[in-house]
Scaffold this motif. Structure first.
Motif, PDB file in Angstrom:
ATOM      1  N   LEU A 103       0.835  -1.208   0.000  1.00  0.00           N
ATOM      2  CA  LEU A 103       0.000   0.000   0.000  1.00  0.00           C
ATOM      3  C   LEU A 103       0.867   1.253   0.000  1.00  0.00           C
ATOM      4  O   LEU A 103       0.595   2.216  -0.730  1.00  0.00           O
ATOM      5  N   TRP A 104       1.915   1.244   0.819  1.00  0.00           N
ATOM      6  CA  TRP A 104       2.816   2.392   0.909  1.00  0.00           C
ATOM      7  C   TRP A 104       3.496   2.655  -0.435  1.00  0.00           C
ATOM      8  O   TRP A 104       3.538   3.792  -0.906  1.00  0.00           O
ATOM      9  N   THR A 105       4.035   1.609  -1.066  1.00  0.00           N
ATOM     10  CA  THR A 105       4.728   1.828  -2.339  1.00  0.00           C
ATOM     11  C   THR A 105       3.742   2.228  -3.441  1.00  0.00           C
ATOM     12  O   THR A 105       4.098   3.027  -4.316  1.00  0.00           O
ATOM     13  N   ASP A 106       2.518   1.712  -3.391  1.00  0.00           N
ATOM     14  CA  ASP A 106       1.493   2.158  -4.342  1.00  0.00           C
ATOM     15  C   ASP A 106       1.180   3.637  -4.140  1.00  0.00           C
ATOM     16  O   ASP A 106       0.980   4.379  -5.106  1.00  0.00           O
ATOM     17  N   LEU A 144       3.264   5.884  -2.969  1.00  0.00           N
ATOM     18  CA  LEU A 144       4.414   6.623  -3.501  1.00  0.00           C
ATOM     19  C   LEU A 144       4.352   6.734  -5.017  1.00  0.00           C
ATOM     20  O   LEU A 144       4.638   7.792  -5.589  1.00  0.00           O
ATOM     21  N   THR A 145       3.954   5.642  -5.674  1.00  0.00           N
ATOM     22  CA  THR A 145       3.805   5.664  -7.127  1.00  0.00           C
ATOM     23  C   THR A 145       2.728   6.668  -7.539  1.00  0.00           C
ATOM     24  O   THR A 145       2.916   7.432  -8.490  1.00  0.00           O
ATOM     25  N   GLY A 146       1.629   6.682  -6.805  1.00  0.00           N
ATOM     26  CA  GLY A 146       0.562   7.639  -7.084  1.00  0.00           C
ATOM     27  C   GLY A 146       0.999   9.085  -6.918  1.00  0.00           C
ATOM     28  O   GLY A 146       0.483   9.980  -7.585  1.00  0.00           O
ATOM     29  N   MET A 147       1.978   9.296  -6.030  1.00  0.00           N
ATOM     30  CA  MET A 147       2.500  10.648  -5.827  1.00  0.00           C
ATOM     31  C   MET A 147       3.426  11.075  -6.958  1.00  0.00           C
ATOM     32  O   MET A 147       3.776  12.242  -7.068  1.00  0.00           O
ATOM     33  N   GLY A 148       3.826  10.111  -7.783  1.00  0.00           N
ATOM     34  CA  GLY A 148       4.665  10.459  -8.923  1.00  0.00           C
ATOM     35  C   GLY A 148       6.076   9.911  -8.870  1.00  0.00           C
ATOM     36  O   GLY A 148       6.863  10.142  -9.793  1.00  0.00           O
ATOM     37  N   PHE A 149       6.414   9.187  -7.808  1.00  0.00           N
ATOM     38  CA  PHE A 149       7.741   8.589  -7.752  1.00  0.00           C
ATOM     39  C   PHE A 149       7.811   7.440  -8.752  1.00  0.00           C
ATOM     40  O   PHE A 149       6.866   6.683  -8.906  1.00  0.00           O
ATOM     41  N   ASN A 150       8.944   7.317  -9.411  1.00  0.00           N
ATOM     42  CA  ASN A 150       9.148   6.258 -10.385  1.00  0.00           C
ATOM     43  C   ASN A 150       9.255   4.915  -9.679  1.00  0.00           C
ATOM     44  O   ASN A 150       9.930   4.786  -8.661  1.00  0.00           O
ATOM     45  N   GLN A 151       8.607   3.893 -10.237  1.00  0.00           N
ATOM     46  CA  GLN A 151       8.604   2.562  -9.636  1.00  0.00           C
ATOM     47  C   GLN A 151      10.021   2.016  -9.460  1.00  0.00           C
ATOM     48  O   GLN A 151      10.338   1.412  -8.439  1.00  0.00           O
TER      49      GLN A 151
END
Length: 71
Positions: free
Chosen positions: A51-54, A56-63
């Motif tokens: 959930l946390w990494t998802d 972060l991805t939603g915030m615009g950080f590259n996977q």
């Protein structure tokens, strides 16, 4: 607060909690708010990490950047 004396008592006390309540993670970053929600609160650490990494991805950080950070 009552002392829990056995694993059985511990499990019974957990059942009494509202585990069916949703879990919501939210971040406010500058003028934007990002949230992710699941329909239950009894998540595992692995689920919480996903959930946390998802989020972060939603915030615009590259996977790839996220994956490299957690290596």
């Amino acid at each position: 607060m009552a002392k829990i004396n056995s694993e059985t008592e511990y499990k019974e006390s957990i059942k009494q909690l509202e585990m069916n309540e949703p879990l919501i993670l939210s971040i406010k970053h500058y003028d934007k708010k990002f949230s992710i929600e699941v329909d239950h609160s009894d998540v595992t650490l692995e689920e919480l990490h996903t959930l946390w990494t998802d989020l972060l991805t939603g915030m615009g950080f590259n996977q790839l950047t996220i994956e490299e950070f957690y290596e």
